[in-house]
Structures are given as structure tokens and as C-alpha cells.
Design an enzyme around this catalytic site. Structure first.
Site, short mmCIF file in Angstrom:
data_model
loop_
_atom_site.label_atom_id
_atom_site.label_comp_id
_atom_site.label_asym_id
_atom_site.label_seq_id
_atom_site.Cartn_x
_atom_site.Cartn_y
_atom_site.Cartn_z
N HIS A 1 99.32 90.43 24.69
CA HIS A 1 97.95 90.97 24.85
C HIS A 1 97.26 90.45 26.11
CE1 HIS A 1 98.58 92.08 20.68
NE2 HIS A 1 98.76 90.83 20.35
N SER B 1 100.76 94.24 28.42
CA SER B 1 100.20 93.93 27.11
C SER B 1 101.23 94.32 26.06
CB SER B 1 98.91 94.72 26.91
OG SER B 1 98.04 94.00 26.08
N SER C 1 94.97 96.39 23.25
CA SER C 1 94.52 95.00 23.26
C SER C 1 94.10 94.44 24.61
CB SER C 1 95.61 94.10 22.66
OG SER C 1 96.76 94.13 23.48
N ASP D 1 105.55 88.76 22.67
CA ASP D 1 104.67 88.70 21.50
C ASP D 1 104.95 89.95 20.66
OD1 ASP D 1 102.65 88.74 19.63
OD2 ASP D 1 101.03 88.32 21.04
N GLU E 1 105.98 84.64 20.43
CA GLU E 1 104.67 84.23 19.97
C GLU E 1 104.40 84.42 18.47
OE1 GLU E 1 102.19 82.93 21.75
OE2 GLU E 1 100.36 83.40 20.65
N ASN F 1 105.95 80.70 17.26
CA ASN F 1 105.08 80.95 16.10
C ASN F 1 105.13 79.81 15.10
OD1 ASN F 1 103.40 82.87 14.40
ND2 ASN F 1 105.12 82.46 13.02
N LYS G 1 100.79 76.35 16.13
CA LYS G 1 100.59 77.79 16.35
C LYS G 1 100.24 78.46 15.02
CE LYS G 1 101.10 82.21 17.31
NZ LYS G 1 100.95 83.26 16.29
N ASP H 1 96.43 79.40 15.00
CA ASP H 1 96.15 80.75 15.53
C ASP H 1 96.13 81.77 14.40
OD1 ASP H 1 97.17 83.39 16.29
OD2 ASP H 1 97.72 82.62 18.25
N ASN H 2 97.21 81.82 13.61
CA ASN H 2 97.31 82.84 12.56
C ASN H 2 96.18 82.67 11.55
OD1 ASN H 2 99.70 82.60 14.01
ND2 ASN H 2 100.98 83.33 12.34
N CYS I 1 92.48 84.15 13.09
CA CYS I 1 92.12 85.35 12.34
C CYS I 1 90.84 85.13 11.54
CB CYS I 1 93.28 85.78 11.43
SG CYS I 1 94.67 86.46 12.36
N HIS J 1 101.03 92.65 13.03
CA HIS J 1 101.40 92.97 14.41
C HIS J 1 101.61 94.45 14.68
CE1 HIS J 1 102.59 91.86 18.43
NE2 HIS J 1 103.49 92.84 18.34
N HIS K 1 91.59 86.37 19.35
CA HIS K 1 91.17 85.02 19.00
C HIS K 1 90.42 84.35 20.15
CE1 HIS K 1 93.69 85.80 15.73
NE2 HIS K 1 94.70 84.99 15.97
N SER L 1 98.19 77.75 20.92
CA SER L 1 99.35 78.66 20.94
C SER L 1 100.00 78.66 22.32
CB SER L 1 98.91 80.09 20.63
OG SER L 1 98.14 80.11 19.47
N GLN M 1 103.59 77.81 24.10
CA GLN M 1 104.34 78.77 24.94
C GLN M 1 104.77 78.13 26.26
OE1 GLN M 1 105.74 81.58 24.80
NE2 GLN M 1 104.77 82.86 23.25
P1 NAI Z 1 103.31 85.43 6.69
O1 NAI Z 1 104.74 85.73 6.48
O2 NAI Z 1 102.82 84.02 6.64
O3 NAI Z 1 102.39 86.26 5.67
C1 NAI Z 1 102.62 87.58 5.29
C2 NAI Z 1 102.40 87.64 3.77
O4 NAI Z 1 102.45 89.00 3.34
C3 NAI Z 1 103.50 86.91 3.00
O5 NAI Z 1 102.92 85.91 2.16
C4 NAI Z 1 104.21 88.00 2.20
O6 NAI Z 1 104.65 87.55 0.93
C5 NAI Z 1 103.10 89.04 2.08
N1 NAI Z 1 103.59 90.40 1.83
C6 NAI Z 1 104.73 91.01 2.28
N2 NAI Z 1 104.82 92.25 1.79
C7 NAI Z 1 103.73 92.46 1.01
C8 NAI Z 1 103.27 93.54 0.24
N3 NAI Z 1 103.97 94.68 0.13
N4 NAI Z 1 102.08 93.41 -0.41
C9 NAI Z 1 101.37 92.26 -0.35
N5 NAI Z 1 101.77 91.19 0.37
C10 NAI Z 1 102.93 91.28 1.04
O7 NAI Z 1 102.95 86.06 8.12
P2 NAI Z 1 101.65 85.75 9.00
O8 NAI Z 1 101.95 84.66 9.95
O9 NAI Z 1 100.49 85.66 8.11
O10 NAI Z 1 101.59 87.08 9.89
C11 NAI Z 1 101.33 88.34 9.31
C12 NAI Z 1 101.33 89.41 10.41
O11 NAI Z 1 100.25 89.16 11.32
C13 NAI Z 1 102.58 89.43 11.28
O12 NAI Z 1 102.85 90.76 11.65
C14 NAI Z 1 102.16 88.63 12.50
O13 NAI Z 1 102.97 88.92 13.60
C15 NAI Z 1 100.73 89.08 12.65
N6 NAI Z 1 99.81 88.22 13.38
C16 NAI Z 1 98.71 88.84 13.91
C17 NAI Z 1 97.75 88.12 14.58
C18 NAI Z 1 96.57 88.81 15.16
O14 NAI Z 1 95.82 88.20 15.91
N7 NAI Z 1 96.32 90.07 14.85
C19 NAI Z 1 97.87 86.66 14.75
C20 NAI Z 1 99.04 86.09 14.11
C21 NAI Z 1 99.96 86.86 13.45
#
Ligand code: NAI
Length: 478
Positions: A53, A76, A81, A139, A201, A226, A231, A235-236, A240, A346, A399, A407, A411
Site C-alpha cells: 500500500h 501498491s 489504497s 504485502d 507483510e 507478519n 507485527k 499492526d493487525n 485495525c 486482505h 494504520h 511492522s 520489514q
Molecule cells: P487470523 O488468522 O489471525 O484471523 C482470522 C480468523 O478468521 C481466524 O481466527 C479464523 O478462525 C477465522 N475464520 C476463518 N474462516 C472463518 C469463517 N468462515 N467465519 C468466521 N471466522 C472465520 O488472521 P489475521 O491476522 O487476523 O488477518 C485476517 C486478514 O486481515 C488477512 O487477510 C490479513 O492479511 C488481513 N490484514 C489486514 C490488515 C488491514 O490493515 N486491512 C492488517 C493486517 C492483516
């Protein structure tokens, strides 16, 4: 200096530079790495293709990498983003002018089309003068995927076939690969052979890397940034916790207090989102498939329910799963009038926007960019943010700097590690050692007035650690 780049408007560079200057103050991790490694230039010779991003914070990362000797090309990793002023400032650079840019080649603007997005990703892997990138900073894994899939099709002596059933996303990606292979049938073999490694990332990108490693298809070593504690647990979660509210406010300005908010997924991102929404006075409901995370949510006092059971009364839905088809078109038709639907995971496949568009009689109205009302034939409507793409970056600016400093310090250290010690790493996925994770945290303490207690030698011996750390065993979960 002249170089190629593509951004919305270089005239925004001054505005971007002011923001970068303020961000530097909030990014002590990156600034102290500049101090520590600036003279030694550990990234001299590194040609980094960055797909992340293109925000103000990323500009500070880019200028840290170049301060350590790297050359970079940047795109990006999402069509919405980019902060256009940050992209412009990164091109102009701290010492350049709009007429004489001295910064780095950036290929990113807010509101790219999908073909433009993939063109930009190709641009960062295609360096002038015939040399390729020798490092990837990714990322979500799109740059890594382009190299791997391009090379796989090349090795099979094929071009990606067109397939009617492909989603728009897949169709556009295949078209780009076909175009590159038509121009140079060995392009991706050459690109992949130069790459020493990738640092990734996010959760979703890391997932893709482990899949490649498992099948023996990973072409170069990878560091999973990650899963540095500094991180994903920052960050997550805390990132968020901040940007989920920022995205909702900038997009809708609807009062969150008193509403029922559903958070799908209670991993690191979900935990941050749920806490933030509760902090605003919403009644939060969590959906989960994992009994441990479901129990954690319940212990925090959240109701844990199934999505289909709350559709008629919930007001706000946030998907955080990294999984697909979480909110289907069928579910959206059952939602309360004017429910808000947004994804912070993501990729955009958590919410079935393509399916929504096919609902008979549906009408899509743009309220403003990245905010759309979808009205069903019965008259009710829902509000979808950022077309289902990660809305904290699409509707807001992602963020804040301080958390991204954690984070991006990871990196930067990961890039130094893979670039300078390439031979120590196999074609596997690694996480940074704990002492470096602790170092990243340490770099952020003084700025927020944290006074750390020091272990005595006797205490250290008693708990079996070194006075200087690491303080926890590998299996510790924080
Ligand atoms: P995580 O693996 O810690 O959490 C995801 C959760 O979703 C897990 O606990 C899993 O059991 C649950 N899950 C899976 N399928 C499901 C379903 N059908 N119904 C309900 N729950 C379900 O992953 P994390 O780190 O929380 O990341 C989640 C997403 O966010 C990823 O795609 C990651 O890349 C992205 N992300 C986005 C950020 C942003 O700024 N927008 C920042 C960091 C991560």
C-alpha cells in the site's frame, strides 16, 4: 535524474512531504534503523521490488530502504489504497522538485483498474537496463505470485488459457501473464533467478508462501514478517483497532454507539476491530469457526453467533477472516435496511460483490468514491464500502505511523537479513529470531515513555534467560 514512474499528480508532492515529515516523528523504529545502518549501507546493491500500500508510512519505509543503500521500484498492493500525495512525494524525493524528481520510481494511484494494477506490479519487477529486481517486499503476495505463476507457465511451455468461468480478477491476471510471455517467453525464469528472497507483510501472503514451500515450489527464501510478534500482535490488532473506526467514520459518519456490529473472524484483526467497535458503544457479535477463538471472544464478553441468525437486526458487518465467501449475496439480501458491509481482510473475496451485482433488479448508486448503496428490488438497501476491498485503506488511510513503524522495522531488518545472508537461508519460510523481534519493540519504548524494568543477574538465572534477552521461549504466545 530521470526515471519512469506513474502517479496521479506530482503536484501533490509538497503536501505528501509535510505528512512524511510528521510521520517520521512517529516512526522511531525506522528512524533509528537509519541511524544504526546508514553508514554501513547494508542494502547497497539491493534492487527491491516493493508491492505494498503506497501510503505516507510506506514512503518513510521506502526512504529508509534507500537510506540503507537500496534501489527500489514500488507499486501498491491494492487498487484503492494509494495516498496520491505520498506517491508523489516518494517520486519527487526529499531533495528533488516536481521538475526534477530525485526519489524513486512509483507506479501507484488511488483508483487503479485491475489491468492497471497488474501492469504496475509488472513494472516493479521490470528494471531498466536489463537487470531485474533481486529482492521482493510483498504485502499479500501478488508480486511473488506473478513471478511464480509466470515461471510455472513458462516451464510448462504454456500461456495461461482463457476460461469462461474465471473471475474478473483471475482473467485480468492471466491476460497480463500472456502479454509478458508474448513479449519475452523467458521473462519470468530470468526474473526469478535473480531474486534472493522475499519478505512478506501479511497473514494472507504468508499463507500463500507456506503453501508454495509445502509443495516444494517456492523459488527463493522467504521471511514471514507478519508473524513477528511486533507485527501481527500490533499492526493487525492495534492498527485495525484504530483504522476500522477511521474507515467507517470517513465513509459513512454513522453513529456507531448503540448499533449492533458483527465482526466475522476473531483472529488478530478481528480482536482489534471488535474492541474498537465496543469502545464506540456498539453491541458486538463475533462469528468464528475456530473453537479457541470463539471461546476467547466469549470470555471477552462478546456474543458469538452464526451470521445467518443475526442478519435481520445487525447494523454493521466487518469481515476479518482472510477466507472467502464469508458474506454471500443471499445473506446481503436478508440484511436490515441500510446495513453497512465492509471487509478489512486482505482480499475482496470475503464479501461476494460479484454475486450481489447479479441479484435480479438490484441498483448500485455511488454515494461517493468507495461508498456504494445497493438497492434491492423490494426497496431496501445496503451500503458497501470500497467494493469489498480492504476498507480501512480504501475509505481511510490505513494504520497510523507508530504501529507501522513496528511492522516496517521488521520489514527493513528482514530485507537486510535476506540480502546480506542469502546463503544462510533455504527455499523455505522463516520468521525473524526473537532477539530481533524484541529489538523492534525496544526501538519504540522511549518515544512513548516506557520505563522497562531490568532483570537482575540472579533473576535472569532463576527464570533461565539472559539479562539481555530473549525473554521468552519460542513457543510462548504473548
Ligand atoms: P487470523 O488468522 O489471525 O484471523 C482470522 C480468523 O478468521 C481466524 O481466527 C479464523 O478462525 C477465522 N475464520 C476463518 N474462516 C472463518 C469463517 N468462515 N467465519 C468466521 N471466522 C472465520 O488472521 P489475521 O491476522 O487476523 O488477518 C485476517 C486478514 O486481515 C488477512 O487477510 C490479513 O492479511 C488481513 N490484514 C489486514 C490488515 C488491514 O490493515 N486491512 C492488517 C493486517 C492483516
Amino acid at each position: 535524474m530521470s526515471f519512469d514512474y506513474k502517479v496521479a499528480d506530482l503536484g501533490l508532492a509538497e503536501a505528501g512531504r509535510h505528512q512524511i515529515r510528521l510521520a517520521e516523528h512517529e516512526m522511531p523504529g525506522l528512524m533509528s534503523l537509519r541511524e544504526e545502518f546508514g553508514a554501513a549501507q547494508p542494502l547497497k546493491g539491493a534492487r527491491i521490488a516493493g508491492s505494498l500500500h503506497m501510503t505516507v508510512q510506506t514512503a518513510v519505509l521506502i526512504e529508509t530502504l534507500t537510506a540503507l543503500g537500496a534501489e527500489v521500484r514500488w507499486a501498491s498492493c491494492n487498487i484503492y489504497s494509494t495516498q496520491d500525495e505520498a506517491a508523489a512525494a516518494a517520486v519527487v524525493g526529499p531533495n528533488g522538485t516536481v521538475d526534477d524528481p530525485q526519489g524513486v520510481p512509483v507506479f501507484a494511484w488511488k483508483g487503479e483498474t485491475l489491468p492497471e494494477y497488474w501492469d504496475c506490479t509488472e513494472q516493479i519487477l521490470t528494471w531498466p537496463g536489463g537487470q531485474g529486481a533481486n529482492m521482493i517486499l510483498d504485502d499479500g503476495g501478488d508480486a511473488t505470485m506473478l513471478v511464480h505463476n509466470g515461471r510455472a507457465w513458462e516451464a510448462a511451455g504454456q500461456v495461461p488459457p482463457t476460461d469462461e468461468s474465471d473471475s474478473e480478477e483471475v482473467g485480468v491476471f492471466k491476460e497480463l501473464v500472456r502479454k509478458t510471455l508474448a513479449a519475452d517467453p523467458t521473462k519470468w525464469t530470468k526474473v526469478s533467478e535473480e531474486i534472493k528472497g522475499v519478505t512478506e507483510e501479511t497473514t494472507t501472503g504468508v499463507h500463500r508462501l507456506y503453501e508454495l514451500a509445502k509443495t516444494g515450489d517456492l523459488l527463493f527464501p522467504a521471511i514471514n514478517v507478519n508473524d513477528s510478534v511486533t507485527k501481527s500482535k500490533f499492526d493487525n490488532k492495534y492498527g485495525c483497532r484504530h483504522s476500522v473506526i477511521d474507515g467507517l467514520n470517513r465513509a459513512t459518519d454513522v453513529l456507531i454507539a448503540g448499533k449492533v456490529a458483527v465482526v466475522c473472524g476473531y483472529g488478530d484483526v478481528g480482536k482489534g476491530c471488535a474492541e474498537a467497535l465496543r469502545g464506540q458503544g456498539a453491541r458486538v457479535i463475533v462469528t468464528e469457526i475456530d473453537p479457541i477463538c470463539a471461546l476467547q471472544a466469549a470470555m471477552e464478553g462478546y456474543q458469538v453467533a452464526r451470521l445467518e441468525d443475526v442478519l435481520d437486526y445487525a447494523d454493521i458487518y466487518i469481515t476479518t477472516t482472510g477466507n472467502f465467501n464469508i458474506i454471500t449475496a443471499e445473506s446481503m439480501q436478508k440484511m436490515k435496511n441500510k446495513a453497512i458491509v465492509a471487509n478489512i481482510g486482505h482480499f475482496d473475496n470475503e464479501i461476494d460483490i460479484a454475486g450481489l451485482a447479479k441479484v435480479a433488479g438490484i441498483v448500485k448508486t455511488e454515494i461517493k468514491p468507495q461508498v456504494h448503496e445497493w438497492t434491492f428490488s423490494g426497496g431496501g438497501s445496503i451500503i458497501v464500502l470500497s467494493e469489498g476491498r480492504l476498507f480501512n485503506l480504501g475509505n481511510a488511510t490505513g494504520h497510523p505511523s507508530f504501529v507501522m513503524s513496528n511492522s516496517f522495522a521488521n520489514q527493513t531488518i528482514a530485507q537486510i537479513e535476506l540480502f546480506t545472508k542469502t546463503d544462510d537461508y533455504d527455499k523455505q519460510v522463516y520468521v525473524l529470531p526473537k532477539h530481533l523481534d524484541e529489538k523492534v519493540a525496544r526501538l519504540h519504548l522511549a518515544a512513548i515513555g516506557v520505563e522497562l524494568t531490568e532483570l537482575t543477574k540472579q533473576q535472569a538465572e532463576y527464570i533461565g534467560v539472559d539479562v539481555a534477552g530473549p525473554y521468552k521461549p519460542e513457543h510462548y504466545r504473548y
